[in-house]
Each structure stands twice: as structure tokens, then as C-alpha cells.
Design a protein around this motif. Structure first.
Motif, PDB file in Angstrom:
ATOM      1  N   LEU A  46       8.907   3.097   2.363  1.00 22.99           N
ATOM      2  CA  LEU A  46       8.370   2.418   3.539  1.00 22.99           C
ATOM      3  C   LEU A  46       7.864   1.018   3.222  1.00 22.99           C
ATOM      4  N   GLY A  47       7.865   0.646   1.936  1.00 24.30           N
ATOM      5  CA  GLY A  47       7.439  -0.693   1.573  1.00 24.30           C
ATOM      6  C   GLY A  47       5.951  -0.919   1.674  1.00 24.30           C
ATOM      7  N   VAL A  48       5.162   0.130   1.398  1.00 20.02           N
ATOM      8  CA  VAL A  48       3.702  -0.008   1.408  1.00 20.02           C
ATOM      9  C   VAL A  48       3.187   0.277   0.003  1.00 20.02           C
ATOM     10  N   SER A  49       1.919   0.028  -0.215  1.00 24.29           N
ATOM     11  CA  SER A  49       1.353   0.242  -1.548  1.00 24.29           C
ATOM     12  C   SER A  49       1.312   1.722  -1.889  1.00 24.29           C
ATOM     13  N   ARG A  50       1.196   2.030  -3.149  1.00 24.29           N
ATOM     14  CA  ARG A  50       1.174   3.424  -3.606  1.00 24.29           C
ATOM     15  C   ARG A  50       0.011   4.203  -3.020  1.00 24.29           C
ATOM     16  N   THR A  51      -1.075   3.500  -2.736  1.00 22.93           N
ATOM     17  CA  THR A  51      -2.277   4.180  -2.241  1.00 22.93           C
ATOM     18  C   THR A  51      -2.285   4.362  -0.727  1.00 22.93           C
ATOM     19  N   ALA A  52      -1.410   3.651  -0.021  1.00 28.70           N
ATOM     20  CA  ALA A  52      -1.442   3.691   1.448  1.00 28.70           C
ATOM     21  C   ALA A  52      -1.269   5.097   2.021  1.00 28.70           C
TER      22      ALA A  52
END
Length: 209
Positions: A46-52
Motif C-alpha cells: 500500500l506504500g505506507v510505513s511499516r508501522t502504519a
């Protein structure tokens, strides 16, 4: 005070990202299987950070529970649409339509159905309270509908609503499982199987019998 940098690279709104995570999880389960699923993979896809993803789901298990809940919601809507479409057409017609809709849902939504009723998943002992409540609520709603039908004279008064609902679910789940597991492969005769199953069930419900 400066705002912390957003962990969401694609600019998802808070609720949008949660749904995007659910949709992508369902796609992975459908196309790649559970072994390919991880919160890290979801974030990358999804192209978000690992923590999102952890802002919405504690771990993979809670994510799978949410997918199962969504499956029940989709199932409930499917069955309600069938009831609305066949309202006033008679109990036998409705029963036949519901049986077909149930089996079609299982066949066409295996990524949800396997979690909704998967034995390993339920035996894990790690189900969220909301999933347990949702799953039990489906059966409870069917029981209440039967009781209302009896009060209106549409269902045989002597039918035990609880026992019939258990038989109904057990029968349709058994057939669905045979289809999904490849034991029953003659899908060309599925309509005849649905009609025979519906006739058997309606024979118990028919108030004129």
C-alpha cells in the motif's frame, strides 16, 4: 509545535487506510494464500510505513479476525438482498433462493468464508470479542426470523427454531465445505443440489404440511 511526519505515504485518511488494509488482505488471501500475508507486506503493497498498519491492527491475528467480521457483514448483506428480492413470493421460493445464495457466497468469497468458519482459526482461542459476537449474532438473527415467521403463521408452529437453524447451517456449511475442498466437483449439478436441499428444508418449515 510542529506536527509529526505522517506515516501514510499515500495520504490515506484514517478510516480509508483501515479499509485499504482489509481489501488488500482479502486480495492476498484470495490470490496468494495466508502464508504470503504479513503486516509488513501489507504496508509495502500500500506504500505506507511499516508501522502504519499497527495503528489499526495489533497483529496478524487481529487483522484476520477483522477480515472474518467483514465476511459476516458481506454475507448478511447478501442474504438480506435475497430476502428483499423475493419478498412476498412464498416461503418455498425464498428458501430455494437463500440456499443458492449461501452456496454461491461460499464459492465466490472463499478468502472470507475460510476464516468465518475455519476450524484452525476458531480453535486458536485468539478470536476478538467482536468477531465472536458477530458470528453468534448471525445464527441468533436466523432464529429470531423463524420465530417471527411462526407468529405470522408462515412457518410450521411445531418447528424448534433453534434446532432447525442449527440443521440449516450445518447442512449448507457441509455442502459448501465439500465444494471448496474439491470433494464435490460436479458444479454443473449445483442447481439441482440446491433445489433438493431447499425442498428438504422447506418440508420441515411448511405450515401446511
Amino acid at each position: 509545535m510542529a506536527k509529526p511526519p505522517s506515516s501514510d505515504k499515500k495520504g490515506y485518511h484514517h478510516g480509508d487506510l483501515k479499509q485499504a488494509l482489509l481489501d488488500e488482505t482479502a486480495r492476498i488471501l484470495r490470490e496468494e494464500g495466508e502464508s504470503a500475508l504479513s503486516l509488513r507486506a501489507l504496508a509495502a503493497n500500500l506504500g505506507v510505513s511499516r508501522t502504519a498498519p499497527y495503528n489499526h491492527f495489533e497483529n496478524k491475528q487481529s487483522l484476520l479476525c477483522a477480515i472474518a467480521e467483514e465476511g459476516f457483514a458481506r454475507f448478511n448483506q447478501t442474504m438480506q438482498d435475497v430476502r428483499d428480492k423475493h419478498r412476498g413470493q412464498g416461503g418455498e421460493v425464498l428458501t430455494r433462493a437463500l440456499v443458492r445464495a449461501y452456496l454461491d457466497f461460499a464459492r465466490n468469497n472463499q478468502e472470507y468464508y475460510d476464516l468465518m468458519y475455519g476450524s484452525d482459526f476458531w480453535r486458536s482461542g485468539k478470536l476478538t470479542p467482536t468477531l465472536k459476537s458477530t458470528a453468534r449474532g448471525v445464527l441468533r438473527q436466523d432464529i429470531e426470523r423463524l420465530k417471527r415467521g411462526q407468529q405470522r403463521g408462515l412457518i410450521a408452529a411445531e418447528v424448534d427454531a433453534v434446532q432447525f437453524s442449527q440443521m440449516y447451517w450445518g447442512t449448507l456449511h457441509g455442502i459448501s465445505r465439500l465444494l471448496l475442498d474439491g470433494v464435490f466437483t460436479d458444479t454443473t449439478s449445483l442447481k439441482k443440489l440446491c433445489d433438493s436441499t431447499a425442498a428438504m428444508l422447506w418440508q420441515q418449515l411448511d405450515p401446511t404440511r
